[in-house]
Write a protein that holds these residues in place. Structure first.
Motif, mmCIF file in Angstrom:
data_model
loop_
_atom_site.group_PDB
_atom_site.id
_atom_site.type_symbol
_atom_site.label_atom_id
_atom_site.label_comp_id
_atom_site.label_asym_id
_atom_site.label_seq_id
_atom_site.Cartn_x
_atom_site.Cartn_y
_atom_site.Cartn_z
ATOM 1 N N PRO A 60 -10.219 -1.605 -21.454
ATOM 2 C CA PRO A 60 -8.880 -1.380 -22.022
ATOM 3 C C PRO A 60 -8.137 -0.270 -21.286
ATOM 4 O O PRO A 60 -8.722 0.729 -20.872
ATOM 5 N N LEU A 61 -6.824 -0.456 -21.147
ATOM 6 C CA LEU A 61 -6.005 0.494 -20.406
ATOM 7 C C LEU A 61 -5.072 1.242 -21.344
ATOM 8 O O LEU A 61 -4.668 0.728 -22.396
ATOM 9 N N THR A 62 -4.721 2.435 -20.953
ATOM 10 C CA THR A 62 -3.734 3.219 -21.688
ATOM 11 C C THR A 62 -2.328 2.781 -21.272
ATOM 12 O O THR A 62 -2.150 1.952 -20.375
ATOM 13 N N LYS A 63 -1.303 3.353 -21.927
ATOM 14 C CA LYS A 63 0.077 2.998 -21.595
ATOM 15 C C LYS A 63 0.412 3.378 -20.155
ATOM 16 O O LYS A 63 1.072 2.622 -19.437
ATOM 17 N N GLU A 64 -0.029 4.559 -19.758
ATOM 18 C CA GLU A 64 0.239 4.990 -18.387
ATOM 19 C C GLU A 64 -0.462 4.095 -17.372
ATOM 20 O O GLU A 64 0.102 3.744 -16.327
ATOM 21 N N GLN A 65 -1.688 3.698 -17.702
ATOM 22 C CA GLN A 65 -2.423 2.823 -16.793
ATOM 23 C C GLN A 65 -1.798 1.434 -16.729
ATOM 24 O O GLN A 65 -1.760 0.805 -15.668
ATOM 25 N N LYS A 66 -1.301 0.936 -17.875
ATOM 26 C CA LYS A 66 -0.628 -0.364 -17.867
ATOM 27 C C LYS A 66 0.647 -0.321 -17.034
ATOM 28 O O LYS A 66 0.944 -1.253 -16.281
ATOM 29 N N LYS A 67 1.393 0.773 -17.175
ATOM 30 C CA LYS A 67 2.614 0.915 -16.383
ATOM 31 C C LYS A 67 2.291 0.995 -14.900
ATOM 32 O O LYS A 67 2.965 0.367 -14.066
ATOM 33 N N GLN A 68 1.245 1.760 -14.584
ATOM 34 C CA GLN A 68 0.841 1.864 -13.187
ATOM 35 C C GLN A 68 0.343 0.526 -12.655
ATOM 36 O O GLN A 68 0.599 0.159 -11.494
ATOM 37 N N ALA A 69 -0.354 -0.239 -13.513
ATOM 38 C CA ALA A 69 -0.847 -1.556 -13.096
ATOM 39 C C ALA A 69 0.309 -2.506 -12.805
ATOM 40 O O ALA A 69 0.269 -3.279 -11.839
ATOM 41 N N LYS A 70 1.366 -2.448 -13.641
ATOM 42 C CA LYS A 70 2.537 -3.296 -13.395
ATOM 43 C C LYS A 70 3.223 -2.920 -12.085
ATOM 44 O O LYS A 70 3.656 -3.792 -11.328
ATOM 45 N N ASP A 71 3.316 -1.615 -11.839
ATOM 46 C CA ASP A 71 3.923 -1.170 -10.580
ATOM 47 C C ASP A 71 3.089 -1.616 -9.379
ATOM 48 O O ASP A 71 3.637 -2.023 -8.343
ATOM 49 N N ASP A 72 1.772 -1.551 -9.532
ATOM 50 C CA ASP A 72 0.897 -1.988 -8.441
ATOM 51 C C ASP A 72 1.031 -3.485 -8.193
ATOM 52 O O ASP A 72 1.045 -3.938 -7.039
ATOM 53 N N ILE A 73 1.135 -4.255 -9.290
ATOM 54 C CA ILE A 73 1.292 -5.708 -9.141
ATOM 55 C C ILE A 73 2.615 -6.033 -8.462
ATOM 56 O O ILE A 73 2.693 -6.908 -7.590
ATOM 57 N N ARG A 74 3.675 -5.308 -8.859
ATOM 58 C CA ARG A 74 4.985 -5.533 -8.245
ATOM 59 C C ARG A 74 4.953 -5.188 -6.752
ATOM 60 O O ARG A 74 5.501 -5.921 -5.915
ATOM 61 N N ALA A 75 4.293 -4.082 -6.430
ATOM 62 C CA ALA A 75 4.193 -3.697 -5.021
ATOM 63 C C ALA A 75 3.335 -4.685 -4.235
ATOM 64 O O ALA A 75 3.634 -5.014 -3.082
ATOM 65 N N GLU A 76 2.279 -5.186 -4.879
ATOM 66 C CA GLU A 76 1.409 -6.158 -4.207
ATOM 67 C C GLU A 76 2.146 -7.465 -3.945
ATOM 68 O O GLU A 76 2.007 -8.077 -2.885
ATOM 69 N N ARG A 77 2.950 -7.895 -4.922
ATOM 70 C CA ARG A 77 3.733 -9.116 -4.723
ATOM 71 C C ARG A 77 4.734 -8.949 -3.586
ATOM 72 O O ARG A 77 4.952 -9.871 -2.796
ATOM 73 N N GLY A 78 5.338 -7.760 -3.527
ATOM 74 C CA GLY A 78 6.262 -7.506 -2.426
ATOM 75 C C GLY A 78 5.564 -7.516 -1.079
ATOM 76 O O GLY A 78 6.098 -8.029 -0.093
ATOM 77 N N ARG A 79 4.352 -6.964 -1.039
ATOM 78 C CA ARG A 79 3.597 -6.954 0.217
ATOM 79 C C ARG A 79 3.192 -8.367 0.629
ATOM 80 O O ARG A 79 3.240 -8.724 1.812
ATOM 81 N N ILE A 80 2.812 -9.179 -0.357
ATOM 82 C CA ILE A 80 2.438 -10.563 -0.056
ATOM 83 C C ILE A 80 3.651 -11.353 0.421
ATOM 84 O O ILE A 80 3.576 -12.124 1.387
ATOM 85 N N ALA A 81 4.799 -11.158 -0.262
ATOM 86 C CA ALA A 81 6.017 -11.871 0.139
ATOM 87 C C ALA A 81 6.437 -11.486 1.553
ATOM 88 O O ALA A 81 6.862 -12.335 2.345
ATOM 89 N N GLU A 82 6.305 -10.208 1.877
ATOM 90 C CA GLU A 82 6.660 -9.765 3.225
ATOM 91 C C GLU A 82 5.705 -10.347 4.265
ATOM 92 O O GLU A 82 6.129 -10.769 5.348
ATOM 93 N N GLY A 83 4.408 -10.382 3.928
ATOM 94 C CA GLY A 83 3.444 -10.966 4.853
ATOM 95 C C GLY A 83 3.660 -12.450 5.055
ATOM 96 O O GLY A 83 3.515 -12.966 6.172
ATOM 97 N N GLN A 84 4.033 -13.157 3.993
ATOM 98 C CA GLN A 84 4.333 -14.582 4.127
ATOM 99 C C GLN A 84 5.565 -14.800 4.987
ATOM 100 O O GLN A 84 5.604 -15.718 5.811
ATOM 101 N N TRP A 85 6.580 -13.972 4.792
ATOM 102 C CA TRP A 85 7.805 -14.133 5.576
ATOM 103 C C TRP A 85 7.557 -13.854 7.054
ATOM 104 O O TRP A 85 8.121 -14.530 7.924
ATOM 105 N N LYS A 86 6.707 -12.881 7.347
ATOM 106 C CA LYS A 86 6.407 -12.561 8.740
ATOM 107 C C LYS A 86 5.558 -13.634 9.409
ATOM 108 O O LYS A 86 5.494 -13.693 10.632
ATOM 109 N N GLY A 87 4.895 -14.477 8.607
ATOM 110 C CA GLY A 87 4.032 -15.497 9.181
ATOM 111 C C GLY A 87 2.640 -15.000 9.491
ATOM 112 O O GLY A 87 1.934 -15.602 10.316
ATOM 113 N N ASP A 88 2.218 -13.920 8.837
ATOM 114 C CA ASP A 88 0.885 -13.365 9.063
ATOM 115 C C ASP A 88 -0.163 -14.338 8.526
ATOM 116 O O ASP A 88 -0.116 -14.721 7.356
#
Length: 218
Positions: A60-88
């Motif tokens: 189980p996660l705390t509120k701060e950990q959940k918020k940090q997890a959402k930010d990490d997921i958002r950043a990870e999605r952005g990194r994946i989208a950028e890698g897909q666009w680059k053709g990596d």
């Protein structure tokens, strides 16, 4: 007359050269193969299954950990989208199955690097459908002719596009396992979609050169 005695010139002793490794073995010493190995990519993105397993282990996660997890997921999605666009190739597995592979990436770049009438087909057909609801018979006949002309232009463009896909893709990937018909249909489907609605999003501009198609964007 006194005969002059001629002294024979004695040849200078030749210097002996040390025998090389080739003379001893009879052949050159082979070079050692390159021992360097390809290293795995640094910080590869996690798959959905790996993310679920990591969340189960975390508990189980705390509120701060959940918020940090959402930010990490958002950043990870952005990194994946950028890698897909680059053709990596590292991010190719995050595409849909129909979009995976270097051949499909090249086909998408071929379609996106050329302007076509087909990308406006959806808007043209919708406009003709709206105007055809009017009661004017003469206008409906004109719209019918316009629809036939638009369809004919798209058919011609599709034939030319298929020929270009065949020339570029199979020249670069002569031993590809992709079927020609599948690549042609994949290119035609993408070409009749509006550019802003294409997925994956276009990487190439209309001024892109043929040598840049299918390459990793840095």
């Amino acid at each position: 007359m006194a005969k002059k005695s001629v002294q024979a010139a004695t040849p200078a002793p030749k210097e002996t050269q040390p025998a090389s490794a080739t003379d001893k073995k009879g052949k050159a010493t082979p070079k050692r193969p390159n021992q360097s190995k390809a290293r795995p990519p640094v910080n590869p993105p996690l798959t959905a299954k790996e993310k679920r397993e990591a969340l189960k282990k975390a508990g189980p996660l705390t509120k701060e950990q959940k918020k940090q997890a959402k930010d990490d997921i958002r950043a990870e999605r952005g990194r994946i989208a950028e890698g897909q666009w680059k053709g990596d190739p590292l991010f190719d597995k995050y595409h849909l199955p129909r979009d995976r592979g270097a051949e499909k990436l090249l086909v998408r770049d071929i379609v996106d690097s050329r302007w076509s009438v087909g990308q406006y087909y959806m808007f043209g057909a919708f406009g003709i459908l709206i105007l055809s609801t009017s009661g004017s018979v003469q206008l409906q006949s004109y719209l019918f002719i316009a629809l036939i002309a638009l369809t004919a232009v798209i058919v011609i463009e599709s034939v030319l596009l298929a020929r270009r896909v065949k020339r570029i893709v199979f020249a670069r990937f002569p031993k590809t396992a992709q079927r020609k018909g599948g690549l042609y249909w994949y290119a035609i489907q993408r070409s009749i979609m509006p550019r802003s609605m294409r997925s994956p999003r276009p990487r190439m501009s209309y001024k892109a050169k043929e040598d840049d198609l299918g390459k990793v964007v840095k």
